[in-house]
Design a protein around this motif. Structure first.
Motif, PDB file in Angstrom:
ATOM      1  N   VAL A   1       0.844  -1.202   0.000  1.00 15.06           N
ATOM      2  CA  VAL A   1       0.000   0.000   0.000  1.00 15.06           C
ATOM      3  C   VAL A   1       0.876   1.248   0.000  1.00 15.06           C
ATOM      4  O   VAL A   1       0.584   2.223  -0.703  1.00 15.06           O
ATOM      5  N   GLY A   2       1.958   1.229   0.753  1.00 18.75           N
ATOM      6  CA  GLY A   2       2.875   2.374   0.784  1.00 18.75           C
ATOM      7  C   GLY A   2       3.489   2.655  -0.581  1.00 18.75           C
ATOM      8  O   GLY A   2       3.600   3.800  -1.011  1.00 18.75           O
ATOM      9  N   VAL A   3       3.869   1.599  -1.281  1.00 17.47           N
ATOM     10  CA  VAL A   3       4.445   1.764  -2.626  1.00 17.47           C
ATOM     11  C   VAL A   3       3.391   2.339  -3.571  1.00 17.47           C
ATOM     12  O   VAL A   3       3.657   3.270  -4.334  1.00 17.47           O
ATOM     13  N   ASN A   4       2.177   1.787  -3.504  1.00 16.38           N
ATOM     14  CA  ASN A   4       1.093   2.286  -4.355  1.00 16.38           C
ATOM     15  C   ASN A   4       0.763   3.737  -4.034  1.00 16.38           C
ATOM     16  O   ASN A   4       0.448   4.525  -4.930  1.00 16.38           O
ATOM     17  N   TYR A   5       0.811   4.105  -2.769  1.00 13.70           N
ATOM     18  CA  TYR A   5       0.534   5.469  -2.340  1.00 13.70           C
ATOM     19  C   TYR A   5       1.511   6.440  -3.015  1.00 13.70           C
ATOM     20  O   TYR A   5       1.113   7.467  -3.549  1.00 13.70           O
ATOM     21  N   ASN A   6       2.780   6.095  -2.974  1.00 13.71           N
ATOM     22  CA  ASN A   6       3.793   6.953  -3.613  1.00 13.71           C
ATOM     23  C   ASN A   6       3.556   7.073  -5.115  1.00 13.71           C
ATOM     24  O   ASN A   6       3.686   8.148  -5.690  1.00 13.71           O
ATOM     25  N   GLN A   7       3.182   5.979  -5.758  1.00 11.39           N
ATOM     26  CA  GLN A   7       2.923   6.011  -7.197  1.00 11.39           C
ATOM     27  C   GLN A   7       1.711   6.874  -7.521  1.00 11.39           C
ATOM     28  O   GLN A   7       1.716   7.622  -8.501  1.00 11.39           O
ATOM     29  N   ILE A   8       0.672   6.798  -6.680  1.00 12.98           N
ATOM     30  CA  ILE A   8      -0.532   7.602  -6.914  1.00 12.98           C
ATOM     31  C   ILE A   8      -0.217   9.086  -6.786  1.00 12.98           C
ATOM     32  O   ILE A   8      -0.660   9.900  -7.599  1.00 12.98           O
ATOM     33  N   VAL A   9       0.536   9.459  -5.775  1.00  9.54           N
ATOM     34  CA  VAL A   9       0.869  10.880  -5.576  1.00  9.54           C
ATOM     35  C   VAL A   9       1.650  11.413  -6.777  1.00  9.54           C
ATOM     36  O   VAL A   9       1.354  12.502  -7.298  1.00  9.54           O
ATOM     37  N   LYS A  10       2.615  10.665  -7.254  1.00  7.51           N
ATOM     38  CA  LYS A  10       3.381  11.098  -8.438  1.00  7.51           C
ATOM     39  C   LYS A  10       2.478  11.221  -9.658  1.00  7.51           C
ATOM     40  O   LYS A  10       2.578  12.176 -10.431  1.00  7.51           O
ATOM     41  N   MET A  11       1.576  10.249  -9.823  1.00  8.23           N
ATOM     42  CA  MET A  11       0.685  10.256 -10.984  1.00  8.23           C
ATOM     43  C   MET A  11      -0.293  11.431 -10.921  1.00  8.23           C
ATOM     44  O   MET A  11      -0.604  12.046 -11.943  1.00  8.23           O
TER      45      MET A  11
END
Length: 144
Positions: free
Chosen positions: A87-97
């Motif tokens: 979830v933490g990895v996905n969170y970072n990807q969402i913020v960048k996107m």
């Protein structure tokens, strides 16, 4: 005469330098025997003679108790932890996107919603930590 001059082949085991030659015998009743077997199984040793020797000479005896419920709890907790990391990895990807795809104003609005869900997730993880600490206090015995 020729036979005695020939070298004989040595086969079999090599003799021990200090073989155990002295034996003792003890008798146990049913209750003592059951207790002995229980202690032997808890020690994790494979050979009863080694277990008895360690008991006689007061070597530290290691006992291992395996609680399947505790093992299951920690396996599930480990799985949960790996999901949390994902979830933490996905969170970072969402913020960048969000910042690369949307305008600043739209990204900020979406980030606000994401932040609310993140706070809910933090509360859940605090509860998980409390449950884990309670489990350790109540069910895991410290052998220190």
């Amino acid at each position: 005469m020729e036979d005695s001059n020939k070298k004989q082949k040595k086969t079999g085991r090599h003799p021990k330098t200090d073989p155990a030659k002295i034996r003792y015998s003890i008798s146990l009743n049913e209750v003592e025997h059951a207790r002995f077997l229980s202690l032997f199984e808890q020690s994790g040793m494979k050979i009863k003679a080694h277990f008895i020797t360690s008991c006689i000479f007061e070597n530290k005896i290691k006992t291992i108790k395996i609680d399947k419920g505790t093992i299951d709890f920690y396996m599930r907790l480990t799985s949960f932890h790996s999901q949390f990391r994902a979830v933490g990895v996905n969170y970072n990807q969402i913020v960048k996107m969000l910042y690369s795809t949307f305008s600043e104003k739209k990204a900020a609005g979406l980030l606000y919603k994401l932040e609310k869900n993140t706070l809910e997730m933090v509360d859940i993880f605090k509860k998980v930590i409390e449950i884990t600490e309670e489990f350790n206090r109540n069910y895991v015995k410290n052998t220190d």
